[in-house]
Design an enzyme around this catalytic site. Structure first.
Site, PDB file in Angstrom:
ATOM      1  N   TYR A 155      55.385 -28.708  16.333  1.00 15.09           N
ATOM      2  CA  TYR A 155      55.195 -29.157  17.715  1.00 15.09           C
ATOM      3  C   TYR A 155      56.471 -28.970  18.521  1.00 15.09           C
ATOM      4  O   TYR A 155      56.463 -28.366  19.603  1.00 15.09           O
ATOM      5  CB  TYR A 155      54.763 -30.621  17.746  1.00 15.09           C
ATOM      6  CG  TYR A 155      54.790 -31.223  19.126  1.00 15.09           C
ATOM      7  CD1 TYR A 155      53.811 -30.905  20.054  1.00 15.09           C
ATOM      8  CD2 TYR A 155      55.802 -32.109  19.508  1.00 15.09           C
ATOM      9  CE1 TYR A 155      53.833 -31.443  21.338  1.00 15.09           C
ATOM     10  CE2 TYR A 155      55.828 -32.655  20.781  1.00 15.09           C
ATOM     11  CZ  TYR A 155      54.849 -32.314  21.697  1.00 15.09           C
ATOM     12  OH  TYR A 155      54.881 -32.841  22.960  1.00 15.09           O
ATOM     13  N   ASP A 204      40.741 -22.979  28.813  1.00 14.38           N
ATOM     14  CA  ASP A 204      41.564 -23.331  27.669  1.00 14.38           C
ATOM     15  C   ASP A 204      42.845 -22.518  27.725  1.00 14.38           C
ATOM     16  O   ASP A 204      42.832 -21.350  28.130  1.00 14.38           O
ATOM     17  CB  ASP A 204      40.810 -23.038  26.365  1.00 14.38           C
ATOM     18  CG  ASP A 204      41.419 -23.741  25.168  1.00 14.38           C
ATOM     19  OD1 ASP A 204      42.537 -23.365  24.787  1.00 14.38           O
ATOM     20  OD2 ASP A 204      40.784 -24.661  24.629  1.00 14.38           O
ATOM     21  N   LEU A 205      43.950 -23.120  27.301  1.00  9.07           N
ATOM     22  CA  LEU A 205      45.224 -22.419  27.305  1.00  9.07           C
ATOM     23  C   LEU A 205      45.268 -21.275  26.300  1.00  9.07           C
ATOM     24  O   LEU A 205      46.165 -20.434  26.355  1.00  9.07           O
ATOM     25  CB  LEU A 205      46.377 -23.399  27.025  1.00  9.07           C
ATOM     26  CG  LEU A 205      46.694 -24.368  28.156  1.00  9.07           C
ATOM     27  CD1 LEU A 205      47.652 -25.459  27.688  1.00  9.07           C
ATOM     28  CD2 LEU A 205      47.297 -23.622  29.348  1.00  9.07           C
ATOM     29  N   ARG A 264      38.561 -28.569  28.459  1.00  9.06           N
ATOM     30  CA  ARG A 264      37.972 -27.760  27.393  1.00  9.06           C
ATOM     31  C   ARG A 264      36.484 -28.075  27.258  1.00  9.06           C
ATOM     32  O   ARG A 264      36.076 -29.226  27.341  1.00  9.06           O
ATOM     33  CB  ARG A 264      38.683 -28.027  26.062  1.00  9.06           C
ATOM     34  CG  ARG A 264      40.078 -27.444  25.986  1.00  9.06           C
ATOM     35  CD  ARG A 264      40.595 -27.489  24.559  1.00  9.06           C
ATOM     36  NE  ARG A 264      40.725 -28.857  24.077  1.00  9.06           N
ATOM     37  CZ  ARG A 264      41.865 -29.514  23.997  1.00  9.06           C
ATOM     38  NH1 ARG A 264      42.981 -28.938  24.369  1.00  9.06           N
ATOM     39  NH2 ARG A 264      41.907 -30.741  23.531  1.00  9.06           N
ATOM     40  N   LYS A 267      57.063 -26.279  21.628  1.00  9.09           N
ATOM     41  CA  LYS A 267      57.461 -26.733  22.959  1.00  9.09           C
ATOM     42  C   LYS A 267      58.793 -26.117  23.386  1.00  9.09           C
ATOM     43  O   LYS A 267      59.029 -25.893  24.579  1.00  9.09           O
ATOM     44  CB  LYS A 267      57.552 -28.262  22.972  1.00  9.09           C
ATOM     45  CG  LYS A 267      56.213 -28.963  23.098  1.00  9.09           C
ATOM     46  CD  LYS A 267      55.601 -28.749  24.476  1.00  9.09           C
ATOM     47  CE  LYS A 267      54.441 -29.677  24.740  1.00  9.09           C
ATOM     48  NZ  LYS A 267      53.943 -29.567  26.133  1.00  9.09           N
ATOM     49  N   ILE A 316      44.215 -32.458  32.135  1.00  5.51           N
ATOM     50  CA  ILE A 316      43.931 -33.531  33.094  1.00  5.51           C
ATOM     51  C   ILE A 316      43.235 -34.718  32.448  1.00  5.51           C
ATOM     52  O   ILE A 316      43.318 -35.846  32.949  1.00  5.51           O
ATOM     53  CB  ILE A 316      43.098 -33.001  34.278  1.00  5.51           C
ATOM     54  CG1 ILE A 316      43.079 -34.020  35.432  1.00  5.51           C
ATOM     55  CG2 ILE A 316      41.679 -32.633  33.830  1.00  5.51           C
ATOM     56  CD1 ILE A 316      42.466 -33.491  36.709  1.00  5.51           C
ATOM     57  N   THR A 317      42.546 -34.503  31.326  1.00  2.96           N
ATOM     58  CA  THR A 317      41.838 -35.614  30.681  1.00  2.96           C
ATOM     59  C   THR A 317      42.743 -36.419  29.746  1.00  2.96           C
ATOM     60  O   THR A 317      42.307 -37.408  29.178  1.00  2.96           O
ATOM     61  CB  THR A 317      40.627 -35.099  29.875  1.00  2.96           C
ATOM     62  OG1 THR A 317      41.080 -34.181  28.874  1.00  2.96           O
ATOM     63  CG2 THR A 317      39.619 -34.418  30.785  1.00  2.96           C
TER      64      THR A 317
END
Length: 328
Positions: free
Chosen positions: A148, A58-59, A33, A152, A9-10
C-alpha cells in the site's frame, strides 16, 4: 458554479468532501464502482441533491476515465479512490498497485490528454514514510513498509512528475491517519469503538487486535477534507502534510475508548497475531507547520477526543439496532 470530480466518493473522505463542496456551491461528480449490491450508505443522505451526479467507473479502467473526464470537464479533480487497507495490500499487492499507482497515472493522463485546465488533488499518505523516524514532514525520507505504502509513493511521484513535466496544477496531500464515525469497520480505530458500543450493550464480550504498541497520529476526517480543498485554492501547486502533531499508541486509543463507556479495556481486548503486518510501521507523527503557514490549516480534534466522539456515534448505531430488533 465550479465542477468537481471525486474518485472514491462513497468512502469516508469522499463523502465528507462531497458535503463540503456541495455546501460551497459546487456541482459534484462522483466515481462509483459497479457492484451487484449498492454500497453508498455514506452518501445516502445526499440523495436528491440535484448538484450531485454519480458515474460508474473504476481507476483500473483507463478508457472509462478518459471518457468521463472528457464528458465532465471538471475544474477540480480529487483522487481519493484506492485500495486503502494496509494489511489487505500484502494479500492483494497486484490489485493495490493497479488501483493506487497506475490508477493515478491513468487519471492524470486522461486530464492531460483532454487538455483540461483543471486542478488535481492526489491522496497521498503517511504510510509512504514507513520506517522513517518521526516527526515526519514534506522533506522527510520516504521508506514505505507495505505494498500500500509503495503504491501510494509511486502515485505521489507520478503527480509530481505531471506537475513538473506538463505544468498541471497537481498537488499531493500527505495525510496522516484521519478517522470518523464513517471509518470502515475493518480499520483499527472503528473496530475498537464499534466493539466498545457492542460490549457496553451486552452484544459481544471481546475484540481481537494486533500490535498495540504502534504509534499513530490520528485526526478527524472532516477537518482533513477541508485541507484538501484549501490545497487546490492556493496560488501555486505544492505538496503538504496534514497531521495533528500528536502520537498515541493503539493501546492508548483503546484505553480512551473503553474508559468513555466506563469499561476496563484489558478485560475485553485479546491479542491476535494474525492482525500483525509482515513489516510494521512503528511510529507516524506528522509536522503540518507548512500547511498551517501556507494554507491556514490546523487540526482541531486529536486522537483521544476522537476516540470518545466515535464511541458516542457507535453507541447511537447500536441503540438503533436494538430498537429495530425489539420491534414486532
Amino acid at each position: 458554479m465550479k465542477r468537481a470530480l471525486i474518485t472514491g466518493i462513497t468512502g469516508q473522505d469522499g463523502s465528507y468532501l462531497a458535503e463540503l463542496l456541495l455546501d460551497k456551491g459546487y456541482e459534484v461528480h462522483g466515481l462509483v464502482r459497479r457492484a451487484s449490491t449498492l454500497n453508498r450508505t455514506r452518501i445516502d443522505h445526499l440523495h436528491g441533491n440535484t448538484a450531485l451526479h454519480l458515474h460508474y467507473g473504476d481507476l483500473t479502467d483507463g478508457t472509462a476515465l478518459v471518457n468521463l473526464v472528457h464528458h465532465i470537464r471538471p475544474d477540480e479533480v480529487y483522487n481519493l479512490g484506492a485500495q486503502s487497507h494496509v494489511k489487505v495490500s500484502f494479500s492483494m499487492p497486484d490489485y493495490t498497485a493497479s488501483t493506487n499507482a497506475i490508477g493515478t497515472m491513468r487519471l492524470l493522463e486522461a486530464i492531460r490528454a483532454a487538455g483540461l485546465d483543471c486542478r488535481f488533488y492526489q491522496a497521498s499518505t503517511s504510510e509512504m514514510f514507513g520506517a522513517t523516524p518521526p516527526p515526519q514532514n514534506e522533506d522527510s525520507k520516504f521508506h514505505p513498509r507495505s505494498p500500500y505504502g509503495a503504491s501510494k509513493l509511486q502515485a505521489h511521484w507520478v503527480t509530481v512528475n505531471y506537475r513538473e513535466a506538463y505544468g498541471l496544477f497537481a498537488v499531493s496531500g500527505i495525510l496522516f491517519n484521519h478517522e470518523s464515525p464513517r471509518r470502515g469497520e475493518n480499520f483499527v480505530t472503528r473496530k475498537i469503538t464499534k466493539a466498545v458500543a457492542a460490549i457496553e450493550a451486552g452484544i459481544q464480550e471481546h475484540v481481537e487486535l494486533g500490535n498495540l504498541d504502534a504509534v499513530r497520529d490520528w485526526g478527524f476526517a472532516p477537518e482533513y477534507v477541508e485541507g484538501m480543498w484549501r490545497m487546490l485554492q492556493a496560488d501555486e501547486p505544492d505538496d503538504y502534510v496534514l497531521a495533528t502533531g500528536e502520537g498515541h499508541t493503539v493501546r492508548e486509543f483503546c484505553e480512551a475508548a473503553f474508559a468513555h463507556a466506563g469499561l476496563e479495556w484489558r478485560d475485553h481486548v485479546k491479542y491476535n497475531d494474525s492482525f500483525e503486518r509482515p513489516s510494521e510501521v512503528d511510529a507516524l507523527i506528522g509536522d503540518s507547520s507548512k500547511a498551517e503557514q501556507a494554507l491556514g490549516w490546523k487540526a482541531r480534534t486529536t486522537a483521544l477526543d476522537l476516540a470518545r466522539l466515535m464511541v458516542d456515534a457507535d453507541r447511537e448505531d447500536v441503540g438503533r439496532f436494538l430498537d429495530n430488533a425489539e420491534r414486532p
